[in-house]
Design a protein around this motif. Structure first.
Motif, PDB file in Angstrom:
ATOM      1  N   ASP A   1       0.813  -1.226   0.000  1.00 10.10           N
ATOM      2  CA  ASP A   1       0.000   0.000   0.000  1.00 10.10           C
ATOM      3  C   ASP A   1       0.844   1.274   0.000  1.00 10.10           C
ATOM      4  N   ALA A   2       1.958   1.254  -0.741  1.00  3.13           N
ATOM      5  CA  ALA A   2       2.881   2.389  -0.683  1.00  3.13           C
ATOM      6  C   ALA A   2       3.148   3.033  -2.044  1.00  3.13           C
ATOM      7  N   GLY A   3       2.483   2.563  -3.086  1.00  2.00           N
ATOM      8  CA  GLY A   3       2.740   3.115  -4.421  1.00  2.00           C
ATOM      9  C   GLY A   3       2.164   4.514  -4.587  1.00  2.00           C
ATOM     10  N   LYS A   4       2.545   5.162  -5.679  1.00  2.00           N
ATOM     11  CA  LYS A   4       2.131   6.540  -5.965  1.00  2.00           C
ATOM     12  C   LYS A   4       0.597   6.645  -5.986  1.00  2.00           C
ATOM     13  N   ILE A   5       0.107   7.653  -5.274  1.00  3.24           N
ATOM     14  CA  ILE A   5      -1.350   7.851  -5.167  1.00  3.24           C
ATOM     15  C   ILE A   5      -1.893   8.471  -6.456  1.00  3.24           C
ATOM     16  N   ILE A   6      -3.004   7.912  -6.938  1.00  2.00           N
ATOM     17  CA  ILE A   6      -3.652   8.422  -8.154  1.00  2.00           C
ATOM     18  C   ILE A   6      -4.800   9.355  -7.761  1.00  2.00           C
ATOM     19  N   LEU A   7      -5.703   8.866  -6.913  1.00  8.42           N
ATOM     20  CA  LEU A   7      -6.827   9.678  -6.428  1.00  8.42           C
ATOM     21  C   LEU A   7      -7.214   9.244  -5.016  1.00  8.42           C
ATOM     22  N   GLN A   8      -7.752  10.190  -4.250  1.00  4.57           N
ATOM     23  CA  GLN A   8      -8.246   9.873  -2.902  1.00  4.57           C
ATOM     24  C   GLN A   8      -9.595  10.552  -2.691  1.00  4.57           C
ATOM     25  N   LYS A   9     -10.377   9.964  -1.791  1.00  3.14           N
ATOM     26  CA  LYS A   9     -11.647  10.587  -1.410  1.00  3.14           C
ATOM     27  C   LYS A   9     -11.786  10.527   0.105  1.00  3.14           C
ATOM     28  N   LYS A  10     -12.038  11.689   0.709  1.00  5.00           N
ATOM     29  CA  LYS A  10     -12.199  11.775   2.168  1.00  5.00           C
ATOM     30  C   LYS A  10     -13.626  11.431   2.560  1.00  5.00           C
ATOM     31  N   VAL A  11     -13.762  10.739   3.680  1.00  4.29           N
ATOM     32  CA  VAL A  11     -15.082  10.420   4.231  1.00  4.29           C
ATOM     33  C   VAL A  11     -15.069  10.823   5.710  1.00  4.29           C
ATOM     34  N   PRO A  12     -15.986  11.704   6.126  1.00  2.00           N
ATOM     35  CA  PRO A  12     -15.982  12.102   7.539  1.00  2.00           C
ATOM     36  C   PRO A  12     -16.417  10.953   8.450  1.00  2.00           C
ATOM     37  N   ILE A  13     -15.839  10.897   9.625  1.00  2.00           N
ATOM     38  CA  ILE A  13     -16.219   9.898  10.625  1.00  2.00           C
ATOM     39  C   ILE A  13     -17.398  10.473  11.416  1.00  2.00           C
ATOM     40  N   LEU A  14     -18.449   9.682  11.580  1.00  2.00           N
ATOM     41  CA  LEU A  14     -19.633  10.128  12.311  1.00  2.00           C
ATOM     42  C   LEU A  14     -19.587   9.618  13.754  1.00  2.00           C
ATOM     43  N   LYS A  15     -20.320  10.305  14.620  1.00  2.00           N
ATOM     44  CA  LYS A  15     -20.315   9.988  16.055  1.00  2.00           C
ATOM     45  C   LYS A  15     -20.598   8.515  16.360  1.00  2.00           C
ATOM     46  N   ASN A  16     -21.630   7.976  15.701  1.00  2.00           N
ATOM     47  CA  ASN A  16     -22.048   6.606  16.036  1.00  2.00           C
ATOM     48  C   ASN A  16     -21.424   5.551  15.119  1.00  2.00           C
ATOM     49  N   ASP A  17     -20.311   5.891  14.464  1.00  2.00           N
ATOM     50  CA  ASP A  17     -19.688   4.937  13.526  1.00  2.00           C
ATOM     51  C   ASP A  17     -19.111   3.722  14.237  1.00  2.00           C
ATOM     52  N   ASN A  18     -19.260   2.578  13.593  1.00  2.00           N
ATOM     53  CA  ASN A  18     -18.505   1.381  13.969  1.00  2.00           C
ATOM     54  C   ASN A  18     -17.820   0.908  12.686  1.00  2.00           C
ATOM     55  N   PRO A  19     -16.929  -0.088  12.741  1.00  2.00           N
ATOM     56  CA  PRO A  19     -16.212  -0.482  11.522  1.00  2.00           C
ATOM     57  C   PRO A  19     -17.131  -0.850  10.358  1.00  2.00           C
ATOM     58  N   GLU A  20     -18.266  -1.503  10.642  1.00  2.00           N
ATOM     59  CA  GLU A  20     -19.184  -1.928   9.569  1.00  2.00           C
ATOM     60  C   GLU A  20     -19.839  -0.733   8.881  1.00  2.00           C
ATOM     61  N   LYS A  21     -20.330   0.202   9.707  1.00  2.00           N
ATOM     62  CA  LYS A  21     -20.993   1.393   9.131  1.00  2.00           C
ATOM     63  C   LYS A  21     -20.014   2.209   8.301  1.00  2.00           C
ATOM     64  N   LEU A  22     -18.821   2.385   8.836  1.00  2.00           N
ATOM     65  CA  LEU A  22     -17.799   3.159   8.133  1.00  2.00           C
ATOM     66  C   LEU A  22     -17.401   2.461   6.835  1.00  2.00           C
ATOM     67  N   ALA A  23     -17.230   1.150   6.900  1.00  2.00           N
ATOM     68  CA  ALA A  23     -16.857   0.362   5.708  1.00  2.00           C
ATOM     69  C   ALA A  23     -17.883   0.546   4.601  1.00  2.00           C
ATOM     70  N   LYS A  24     -19.167   0.532   4.974  1.00  2.00           N
ATOM     71  CA  LYS A  24     -20.251   0.683   3.998  1.00  2.00           C
ATOM     72  C   LYS A  24     -20.179   2.036   3.298  1.00  2.00           C
ATOM     73  N   ARG A  25     -19.971   3.093   4.090  1.00  2.00           N
ATOM     74  CA  ARG A  25     -19.922   4.440   3.512  1.00  2.00           C
ATOM     75  C   ARG A  25     -18.685   4.612   2.634  1.00  2.00           C
ATOM     76  N   ILE A  26     -17.587   4.033   3.071  1.00  2.00           N
ATOM     77  CA  ILE A  26     -16.353   4.150   2.276  1.00  2.00           C
ATOM     78  C   ILE A  26     -16.487   3.352   0.985  1.00  2.00           C
ATOM     79  N   LEU A  27     -17.134   2.190   1.053  1.00  2.00           N
ATOM     80  CA  LEU A  27     -17.310   1.369  -0.152  1.00  2.00           C
ATOM     81  C   LEU A  27     -18.075   2.135  -1.234  1.00  2.00           C
ATOM     82  N   LYS A  28     -19.087   2.888  -0.819  1.00  2.00           N
ATOM     83  CA  LYS A  28     -19.842   3.725  -1.787  1.00  2.00           C
ATOM     84  C   LYS A  28     -18.899   4.672  -2.511  1.00  2.00           C
ATOM     85  N   GLN A  29     -17.967   5.261  -1.757  1.00  2.00           N
ATOM     86  CA  GLN A  29     -16.998   6.188  -2.348  1.00  2.00           C
ATOM     87  C   GLN A  29     -15.985   5.461  -3.237  1.00  2.00           C
ATOM     88  N   GLU A  30     -15.627   4.234  -2.834  1.00  2.00           N
ATOM     89  CA  GLU A  30     -14.720   3.421  -3.668  1.00  2.00           C
ATOM     90  C   GLU A  30     -15.330   3.232  -5.049  1.00  2.00           C
TER      91      GLU A  30
END
Length: 194
Positions: free
Chosen positions: A150-179
């Protein structure tokens, strides 16, 4: 004579190990009228990967590779890539580490999507780590693959804010949408440079 526009599409191989939601998304994008790429091959390190059903459904050539011997596995993969004239490799939840030799052979032609804002949180369990460290943001990164994890040159990134009630599953779901939004964009950007 110049190249006829729209005739030559970049031939892509997608490597998966699991559900294949990024694969399904890339297939959807490859079928759009203005798409500049075509998915010619799906390689899986897991013969029971759910993602293989998308290859079946869309009649894309698929290969499950036995990883008991990594050098044999990569030889088989290499043969398939050559046979199918592959221009670009997209790793999408591929849970095997490619060897330095394999990466060198396809230098600048392998990209990966990772569920964090690299260079932070490389490797596995990213969502857990992000939450434990009380980060305000996480996200996803499309990057070139080099011999370091996971160290190669970055092509694009997208930020996702962390919400108060986030757990790994909820966060994963929101990030997957952005992926799903980011990977096709990154692909477009790279193909323009190929």
């Amino acid at each position: 004579m110049g190249k006829l526009i729209g005739i030559t599409k970049t031939k892509v191989a997608v490597f998966i190990s699991g559900n294949g939601s990024n694969l399904k998304n890339l297939i959807k994008h490859s079928l759009k009228k203005d798409s500049q790429f075509i998915i010619k091959l799906v390689i899986s390190s897991n013969s029971k990967a759910k993602g293989l059903q998308y290859a079946r459904k869309f009649k894309i050539k698929k290969k499950s590779i036995n990883y008991n011997n990594i050098l044999n596995a990569e030889k088989h993969i290499n043969d398939e890539l050559i046979k199918n004239y592959i221009d670009l490799i997209c790793l999408a939840g591929f849970m095997k580490i490619l060897t330095k030799n394999f990466i060198k052979k396809f230098k600048g032609k392998i990209i990966n999507i990772h569920p964090s804002l690299l260079p932070k949180y490389k490797g596995l369990n990213t969502h857990q780590k992000v939450l434990e460290n009380k980060e305000k943001f996480s996200g996803c990164t499309v990057h070139f693959v080099n011999s370091k994890l996971d160290a190669g040159k970055i092509i694009l990134q997208k930020k996702v804010p962390i919400l108060k009630n986030d757990n790994p599953e909820k966060l994963a779901k929101r990030i997957l949408k952005q992926e799903h939004l980011l990977y096709p964009k990154a692909l477009k950007k790279i193909i323009a440079r190929l």
